[in-house]
Design an enzyme around this catalytic site. Structure first.
Site, PDB file in Angstrom:
ATOM      1  CE1 TYR A   2       7.713   7.466  11.512  1.00  0.00           C
ATOM      2  CE2 TYR A   2       7.789   9.953  11.566  1.00  0.00           C
ATOM      3  CZ  TYR A   2       7.613   8.632  10.939  1.00  0.00           C
ATOM      4  OH  TYR A   2       7.673   8.906   9.853  1.00  0.00           O
TER       5      TYR A   2
ATOM      6  CB  THR B  18      -1.118  -0.200   1.262  1.00  0.00           C
ATOM      7  OG1 THR B  18      -1.614   1.264   1.121  1.00  0.00           O
ATOM      8  CG2 THR B  18      -0.015   0.206   2.548  1.00  0.00           C
TER       9      THR B  18
ATOM     10  CB  SER C  92      10.652  10.896   8.361  1.00  0.00           C
ATOM     11  OG  SER C  92       9.651  12.216   8.628  1.00  0.00           O
TER      12      SER C  92
END
Length: 334
Positions: A200, A48, A174
């Site tokens: 994260y 996905t 990120s």
């Protein structure tokens, strides 16, 4: 009727300008037209979102694509979609659970035994802002999946990547890494109060540090490794943040999200670019924000932190490093 012409024209100008601005902010499409016929590509988390779109983009370019996913039902469906859309029948689904060291070793062993080559490894899979979960082996979930799982997978496939050189490793990080910090005293959040955002950010900083140290170790091997920030995309990755379920956020921040948030297709362009562009063949150890190379956070350029993280990661996942950068797995104490 003429009184409506000016407002309609102005509206068209505004809408057109907004679309152009969005395309500019989103970073645009991969500029390279290179094909990869005969090359084998592994994309983790490819059922996905950005991973699936990256696999699709590389399938369009003729690659032998391996979708490495935890959910095999979704993975098989994604592989079928990509085969149908690209007419490339060399797209296959393989089971890989990055929250399980056993699964990672089994996947790598199968790739080594069955695949003649591995030319491109896209370490894309991730979890974000999940509750305080742990992996099968007791690692904090975000650190375990986003970083440690890919650390082990990459090391186990290094010999195959070297034998296929020139080859490439792409690590999806990120922009959040700039807010990260590597806490060597408590990497897995066993002592501190759990902070899902900080966890994260730590995991994504670890990815950039891994990229830097791995590049140093691979110098002269013909294998390059780079990290990237794909941009903020409309994917399932943010399902734990609650933002998607907030009416207030949707209403008040909707226009900003529309401008800044990419479609998965656009967010897959940086990974595609790093995987295929001829001009990047010898570029390694760099961090890209979208399609452009940029300096990462200062801690991400700290070689001492990078080396220390490597050593600790090898210990955690059960790797023994010998003869330069070659590795072998050892049994982990239970």
């Amino acid at each position: 009727m003429s009184r409506y012409v000016l407002p309609v024209s102005a509206l068209g100008t505004v809408v057109g300008g907004a679309v152009l601005l969005k395309d500019h902010v989103a970073g645009g499409a991969c500029p390279s037209k290179a094909t990869i016929h005969g090359k084998t590509v592994i994309v983790t988390g490819a059922n996905t979102g950005i991973g699936k779109q990256t696999a699709l983009e590389l399938a369009k370019r003729g690659g032998n694509i391996i979708l490495a996913c935890r959910d095999m039902e979704k993975c098989e469906a994604a592989a079928k979609d990509i085969r149908r859309e690209t007419l490339n029948h060399h797209v296959n689904a393989r089971h890989l659970d990055l929250a399980s060291l056993k699964s990672i070793r089994e996947f790598a062993a199968k790739i080594i035994a069955e695949e003649e080559r591995v030319d491109i490894l896209v370490n894309n899979a991730a979890v974000m802002r999940c509750p305080h979960w742990t992996t099968e082996d007791g690692f904090e979930m975000q650190f375990g999946v986003n970083y440690l799982g890919h650390f082990l997978l990459t090391n186990l496939l290094l010999d195959k990547l070297k034998a296929s050189a020139p080859s490439r490793i792409i690590n999806v990080s990120s922009l959040a890494h700039v807010a990260g910090h590597i806490d060597f005293d408590d990497l897995n959040w066993r002592e501190r109060k759990y902070n899902t955002k900080a966890a994260y950010c730590q995991s994504k900083l670890a990815v950039v540090l891994f990229t830097r140290e791995l590049s140093r170790r691979l110098e002269g091997s013909g294998v390059t490794v780079n990290a990237l920030h794909p941009g903020v995309a409309r994917t399932e990755l943010g399902r734990h943040t609650g933002m998607h379920n907030s009416t207030f956020s949707s209403f008040t921040l909707g226009p900003i999200f529309w401008l800044l948030v990419k479609s998965p297709q656009l967010a897959a362009q940086p990974s595609t670019y790093l995987a295929v562009a001829e001009e990047l063949e010898s570029v390694s150890g760099k961090y890209f924000d979208g399609l452009k190379e940029k300096a990462p956070a200062p801690e991400a350029e700290d070689d001492e932190v990078a080396r220390r993280l490597w050593a600790e990661s090898a210990r955690l996942v059960g790797l023994e490093v010998s003869h330069g950068s070659s590795v072998r797995a050892r049994s982990l104490p239970r």
